[in-house]
Design an enzyme around this catalytic site. Structure first.
Site, PDB file in Angstrom:
ATOM      1  N   THR A  12      -3.234   2.885  -5.290  1.00  0.00           N
ATOM      2  CA  THR A  12      -3.618   1.754  -4.440  1.00  0.00           C
ATOM      3  C   THR A  12      -4.780   2.089  -3.507  1.00  0.00           C
ATOM      4  O   THR A  12      -5.225   1.230  -2.744  1.00  0.00           O
ATOM      5  CB  THR A  12      -2.418   1.322  -3.569  1.00  0.00           C
ATOM      6  OG1 THR A  12      -1.940   2.494  -2.892  1.00  0.00           O
ATOM      7  CG2 THR A  12      -1.301   0.726  -4.408  1.00  0.00           C
ATOM      8  N   ARG A  40       4.989   2.316   1.076  1.00  0.00           N
ATOM      9  CA  ARG A  40       4.276   1.141   1.610  1.00  0.00           C
ATOM     10  C   ARG A  40       3.845   0.188   0.497  1.00  0.00           C
ATOM     11  O   ARG A  40       3.658  -0.997   0.728  1.00  0.00           O
ATOM     12  CB  ARG A  40       3.024   1.580   2.388  1.00  0.00           C
ATOM     13  CG  ARG A  40       3.287   2.284   3.696  1.00  0.00           C
ATOM     14  CD  ARG A  40       1.966   2.703   4.354  1.00  0.00           C
ATOM     15  NE  ARG A  40       1.281   3.758   3.615  1.00  0.00           N
ATOM     16  CZ  ARG A  40       1.465   5.061   3.811  1.00  0.00           C
ATOM     17  NH1 ARG A  40       2.309   5.480   4.735  1.00  0.00           N
ATOM     18  NH2 ARG A  40       0.804   5.960   3.101  1.00  0.00           N
ATOM     19  N   ARG A 100      -8.989  23.596  -4.605  1.00  0.00           N
ATOM     20  CA  ARG A 100     -10.365  23.838  -5.072  1.00  0.00           C
ATOM     21  C   ARG A 100     -10.773  25.302  -5.046  1.00  0.00           C
ATOM     22  O   ARG A 100     -11.492  25.769  -5.930  1.00  0.00           O
ATOM     23  CB  ARG A 100     -11.354  23.027  -4.216  1.00  0.00           C
ATOM     24  CG  ARG A 100     -11.311  21.555  -4.519  1.00  0.00           C
ATOM     25  CD  ARG A 100     -12.318  20.805  -3.674  1.00  0.00           C
ATOM     26  NE  ARG A 100     -12.074  19.374  -3.783  1.00  0.00           N
ATOM     27  CZ  ARG A 100     -12.284  18.517  -2.796  1.00  0.00           C
ATOM     28  NH1 ARG A 100     -12.769  18.925  -1.633  1.00  0.00           N
ATOM     29  NH2 ARG A 100     -12.036  17.240  -2.981  1.00  0.00           N
ATOM     30  N   CYS A 131     -17.008  15.133  -2.819  1.00  0.00           N
ATOM     31  CA  CYS A 131     -18.066  14.192  -3.209  1.00  0.00           C
ATOM     32  C   CYS A 131     -19.478  14.696  -2.867  1.00  0.00           C
ATOM     33  O   CYS A 131     -20.396  14.575  -3.680  1.00  0.00           O
ATOM     34  CB  CYS A 131     -17.822  12.846  -2.530  1.00  0.00           C
ATOM     35  SG  CYS A 131     -17.177  12.988  -0.858  1.00  0.00           S
ATOM     36  N   ARG A 237     -21.316  11.216   9.162  1.00  0.00           N
ATOM     37  CA  ARG A 237     -20.812   9.913   8.700  1.00  0.00           C
ATOM     38  C   ARG A 237     -21.744   8.832   9.225  1.00  0.00           C
ATOM     39  O   ARG A 237     -22.085   8.827  10.419  1.00  0.00           O
ATOM     40  CB  ARG A 237     -19.396   9.689   9.246  1.00  0.00           C
ATOM     41  CG  ARG A 237     -18.706   8.480   8.660  1.00  0.00           C
ATOM     42  CD  ARG A 237     -18.240   8.670   7.243  1.00  0.00           C
ATOM     43  NE  ARG A 237     -17.203   9.687   7.144  1.00  0.00           N
ATOM     44  CZ  ARG A 237     -16.761  10.191   5.986  1.00  0.00           C
ATOM     45  NH1 ARG A 237     -17.272   9.785   4.837  1.00  0.00           N
ATOM     46  NH2 ARG A 237     -15.825  11.105   5.970  1.00  0.00           N
ATOM     47  N   HIS A 244     -23.228   8.295  -0.839  1.00  0.00           N
ATOM     48  CA  HIS A 244     -23.683   9.315   0.103  1.00  0.00           C
ATOM     49  C   HIS A 244     -25.158   9.619  -0.191  1.00  0.00           C
ATOM     50  O   HIS A 244     -25.578   9.615  -1.351  1.00  0.00           O
ATOM     51  CB  HIS A 244     -22.907  10.624  -0.089  1.00  0.00           C
ATOM     52  CG  HIS A 244     -21.451  10.558   0.297  1.00  0.00           C
ATOM     53  ND1 HIS A 244     -20.878   9.507   0.977  1.00  0.00           N
ATOM     54  CD2 HIS A 244     -20.458  11.478   0.100  1.00  0.00           C
ATOM     55  CE1 HIS A 244     -19.590   9.768   1.176  1.00  0.00           C
ATOM     56  NE2 HIS A 244     -19.310  10.955   0.646  1.00  0.00           N
TER      57      HIS A 244
HETATM   58  P1  NAP Z   1      -7.026   5.748   0.683  1.00  0.00           P
HETATM   59  O1  NAP Z   1      -7.858   4.591   0.308  1.00  0.00           O
HETATM   60  O2  NAP Z   1      -6.539   5.848   2.074  1.00  0.00           O
HETATM   61  O3  NAP Z   1      -5.766   5.795  -0.310  1.00  0.00           O
HETATM   62  C1  NAP Z   1      -4.758   6.752  -0.187  1.00  0.00           C
HETATM   63  C2  NAP Z   1      -3.839   6.657  -1.370  1.00  0.00           C
HETATM   64  O4  NAP Z   1      -2.850   7.691  -1.293  1.00  0.00           O
HETATM   65  C3  NAP Z   1      -3.077   5.339  -1.426  1.00  0.00           C
HETATM   66  O5  NAP Z   1      -2.835   4.996  -2.772  1.00  0.00           O
HETATM   67  C4  NAP Z   1      -1.789   5.701  -0.733  1.00  0.00           C
HETATM   68  O6  NAP Z   1      -0.717   4.860  -1.064  1.00  0.00           O
HETATM   69  C5  NAP Z   1      -1.552   7.089  -1.295  1.00  0.00           C
HETATM   70  N1  NAP Z   1      -0.622   7.834  -0.470  1.00  0.00           N
HETATM   71  C6  NAP Z   1      -0.728   8.151   0.827  1.00  0.00           C
HETATM   72  N2  NAP Z   1       0.371   8.785   1.261  1.00  0.00           N
HETATM   73  C7  NAP Z   1       1.211   8.868   0.197  1.00  0.00           C
HETATM   74  C8  NAP Z   1       2.518   9.381   0.008  1.00  0.00           C
HETATM   75  N3  NAP Z   1       3.207   9.938   1.005  1.00  0.00           N
HETATM   76  N4  NAP Z   1       3.071   9.286  -1.233  1.00  0.00           N
HETATM   77  C9  NAP Z   1       2.404   8.700  -2.241  1.00  0.00           C
HETATM   78  N5  NAP Z   1       1.162   8.179  -2.111  1.00  0.00           N
HETATM   79  C10 NAP Z   1       0.572   8.266  -0.903  1.00  0.00           C
HETATM   80  O7  NAP Z   1      -7.775   7.113   0.400  1.00  0.00           O
HETATM   81  P2  NAP Z   1      -8.810   7.456  -0.778  1.00  0.00           P
HETATM   82  O8  NAP Z   1     -10.170   7.298  -0.283  1.00  0.00           O
HETATM   83  O9  NAP Z   1      -8.419   6.777  -2.028  1.00  0.00           O
HETATM   84  O10 NAP Z   1      -8.584   9.022  -0.913  1.00  0.00           O
HETATM   85  C11 NAP Z   1      -7.361   9.596  -1.271  1.00  0.00           C
HETATM   86  C12 NAP Z   1      -7.511  11.105  -1.328  1.00  0.00           C
HETATM   87  O11 NAP Z   1      -8.420  11.437  -2.379  1.00  0.00           O
HETATM   88  C13 NAP Z   1      -8.116  11.728  -0.079  1.00  0.00           C
HETATM   89  O12 NAP Z   1      -7.145  12.012   0.889  1.00  0.00           O
HETATM   90  C14 NAP Z   1      -8.786  12.955  -0.608  1.00  0.00           C
HETATM   91  O13 NAP Z   1      -7.901  14.055  -0.648  1.00  0.00           O
HETATM   92  C15 NAP Z   1      -9.194  12.551  -2.008  1.00  0.00           C
HETATM   93  N6  NAP Z   1     -10.608  12.183  -2.054  1.00  0.00           N
HETATM   94  C16 NAP Z   1     -11.443  13.019  -2.658  1.00  0.00           C
HETATM   95  C17 NAP Z   1     -12.775  12.724  -2.710  1.00  0.00           C
HETATM   96  C18 NAP Z   1     -13.705  13.671  -3.354  1.00  0.00           C
HETATM   97  O14 NAP Z   1     -14.716  13.934  -2.774  1.00  0.00           O
HETATM   98  N7  NAP Z   1     -13.443  14.181  -4.499  1.00  0.00           N
HETATM   99  C19 NAP Z   1     -13.291  11.578  -2.135  1.00  0.00           C
HETATM  100  C20 NAP Z   1     -12.416  10.722  -1.510  1.00  0.00           C
HETATM  101  C21 NAP Z   1     -11.074  11.042  -1.466  1.00  0.00           C
HETATM  102  P3  NAP Z   1      -0.348   3.578  -0.123  1.00  0.00           P
HETATM  103  O15 NAP Z   1      -1.340   2.510  -0.467  1.00  0.00           O
HETATM  104  O16 NAP Z   1       1.036   3.259  -0.586  1.00  0.00           O
HETATM  105  O17 NAP Z   1      -0.424   4.016   1.280  1.00  0.00           O
HETATM  106  C1  3JM Z   2     -12.060  13.604   1.145  1.00  0.00           C
HETATM  107  O1  3JM Z   2      -5.063  15.000   3.000  1.00  0.00           O
HETATM  108  C2  3JM Z   2      -6.128  14.930   3.579  1.00  0.00           C
HETATM  109  O2  3JM Z   2      -6.277  15.292   4.740  1.00  0.00           O
HETATM  110  C3  3JM Z   2      -7.301  14.422   2.777  1.00  0.00           C
HETATM  111  C4  3JM Z   2      -8.589  14.672   3.435  1.00  0.00           C
HETATM  112  C5  3JM Z   2      -9.770  14.310   2.554  1.00  0.00           C
HETATM  113  C6  3JM Z   2     -10.303  15.202   1.620  1.00  0.00           C
HETATM  114  C7  3JM Z   2      -9.613  16.476   1.301  1.00  0.00           C
HETATM  115  O3  3JM Z   2      -9.739  17.446   2.052  1.00  0.00           O
HETATM  116  O4  3JM Z   2      -8.950  16.495   0.251  1.00  0.00           O
HETATM  117  C8  3JM Z   2     -10.374  13.060   2.744  1.00  0.00           C
HETATM  118  C9  3JM Z   2     -11.500  12.719   2.028  1.00  0.00           C
HETATM  119  C10 3JM Z   2     -11.467  14.846   0.930  1.00  0.00           C
HETATM  120  C11 3JM Z   2     -12.097  15.789  -0.019  1.00  0.00           C
HETATM  121  O5  3JM Z   2     -12.505  15.332  -1.089  1.00  0.00           O
HETATM  122  O6  3JM Z   2     -12.257  16.973   0.275  1.00  0.00           O
END
Ligand code: NAP
Ligand code: 3JM
Length: 339
Positions: A12, A40, A100, A131, A237, A244
């Site tokens: 989601t 949620r 990583r 990213c 940011r 980006h």
């Molecule tokens: P987001 O829009 O806030 O979405 C977070 C997702 O994680 C939602 O689906 C949420 O579900 C789920 N979640 C949170 N807590 C959970 C739990 N306790 N159990 C199960 N699911 C849970 O964040 P996003 O931008 O998609 O990013 C998510 C994660 O991806 C980041 O925290 C980061 O680690 C990673 N990420 C990586 C990159 C990259 O550079 N490769 C970039 C962006 C993000 P709900 O909707 O139910 O809350």
């Molecule tokens: C991008 O669990 C967290 O605190 C997620 C933080 C986060 C990350 C991460 O460190 O995984 C938010 C957005 C990233 C990332 O890709 O490194």
């Protein structure tokens, strides 16, 4: 063609949603599809190829029979559930920073080091880089191969979508509030992001850098398989929704001209050169959003050192920076290892 049982963890979220879209767009051979999120999201449904799927609550039993798990629900969720998924026989492609830098986990950008994927068998986990790192190494790898990059100085201009759906909403709401002469609510970042630039992404570390900055240092060396490259980063940011942008300065061992860089990047996989200043043509976040490539422009020689190049690199942080790179990894995984 064989199909695979796929789970999207964090379905989601901003990244999870894009993963579902890209699985569909690229016609990934999905058999069973399991969509997982937190409590949620109980009762929510999402659409894949015209069919609706329920969102299930992630738990220890979520991975029975799942072959590929695409994780983007935060670092602590991956730390806990990626090993559980791997034990159940699922190969995890993890988007968080949790694994990583683990020496037993490959950190992969398909245009740069696809061969490292084979190492996944040790732990059953493949990590997707940050990213900001991904778009930088896509553009720099061909130059490194040609002239050996010794040092990288990078400043980033990062979109709010990198923080997730709550941050996208916050930029919308703060912008509306300020244009209506109202006090904006500040919840996601430590300061207002609308009409502002915050030199602070992820937490501060003891060395004065942020964790995001040190991700760029350490991940770049691991992906390029060259610990001798020195990297210094400032991550910022900015009030942009998607894509980006990065100002990147490199110092190479061998002299390369701006023309040589333009030429080699014109043929590089995943790169589009947009570099025609006379027509005001250079990469823009607004053009990069929704695209797959990494866009490079403003390529010019650094006149302050003998072997230096400056450039401007733009890519969609949610696509190449996260969801697309993950699915490209999964495509290689099924083609080379899971037939
Ligand atoms: P987001 O829009 O806030 O979405 C977070 C997702 O994680 C939602 O689906 C949420 O579900 C789920 N979640 C949170 N807590 C959970 C739990 N306790 N159990 C199960 N699911 C849970 O964040 P996003 O931008 O998609 O990013 C998510 C994660 O991806 C980041 O925290 C980061 O680690 C990673 N990420 C990586 C990159 C990259 O550079 N490769 C970039 C962006 C993000 P709900 O909707 O139910 O809350
Ligand atoms: C991008 O669990 C967290 O605190 C997620 C933080 C986060 C990350 C991460 O460190 O995984 C938010 C957005 C990233 C990332 O890709 O490194």
């Amino acid at each position: 063609m064989r199909k695979y049982s796929v789970a999207v963890v964090g379905a989601t979220g901003a990244v999870g949603n894009e993963m579902i879209r890209i699985l569909e767009e690229r016609n990934f051979p999905v058999g069973e599809l399991t969509l997982l999120a937190s409590e949620r999201s109980m009762g929510k449904e999402l659409t894949f190829k015209g069919k609706t799927y329920p969102v299930d609550v992630l738990d220890e039993n979520s991975f029975e029979g799942v072959e590929i798990g695409l994780f983007s629900a935060g670092g602590s969720i991956s730390e806990r559930f990626a090993p559980i998924a791997a034990d159940a026989g699922c190969v995890v492609v993890d988007n968080t920073s949790a694994f990583r830098m683990d020496p037993d986990v490959p950190l992969v950008v398909p245009e740069v080091n696809p061969e490292d994927i084979g190492m996944y068998q040790t732990k059953g986990i493949i990590a997707n880089p940050n990213c900001s790192t991904i778009q930088m190494v896509v553009a720099l790898k061909p130059i490194h191969d040609m002239a050996r990059i010794k040092r990288i100085v990078v400043s980033t201009y990062q979109a709010v979508s990198g923080t997730g759906k709550a941050a996208i909403e916050e930029l919308v709401e703060q912008t509306k509030a300020l244009l209506n002469l109202e006090e904006p609510e500040v919840t996601v970042y430590p300061h207002r992001i609308a009409f502002n630039c915050l030199p602070h992404i992820d937490v501060f570390l003891d060395n004065g850098y942020t964790k995001e900055e040190m991700k760029m240092v350490n991940e770049t060396r691991k992906i390029m398989n060259d610990p001798s490259i020195t990297v210094t980063a400032t991550t910022v940011r900015v009030p942009v929704f998607y894509s980006h942008s990065e100002s990147v300065n490199i110092e190479t061992e061998r002299k390369v001209t701006a023309d040589e860089v333009r030429e080699i990047l014109s043929d590089a996989p995943g790169v589009t050169v947009v570099d025609n200043p006379d027509n005001c043509e250079y990469p823009l976040a607004s053009d990069g959003a929704g695209k797959d490539d990494t866009f490079v422009g403003r390529i010019r020689e650094d006149e302050s050192i003998p072997n230096g190049i400056n450039m401007w690199i733009v890519s969609d942080n949610i696509r190449k920076g996260a969801a697309l790179n993950t699915i490209q990894i999964a495509e290689i995984l099924i083609k080379e290892y899971l037939q």
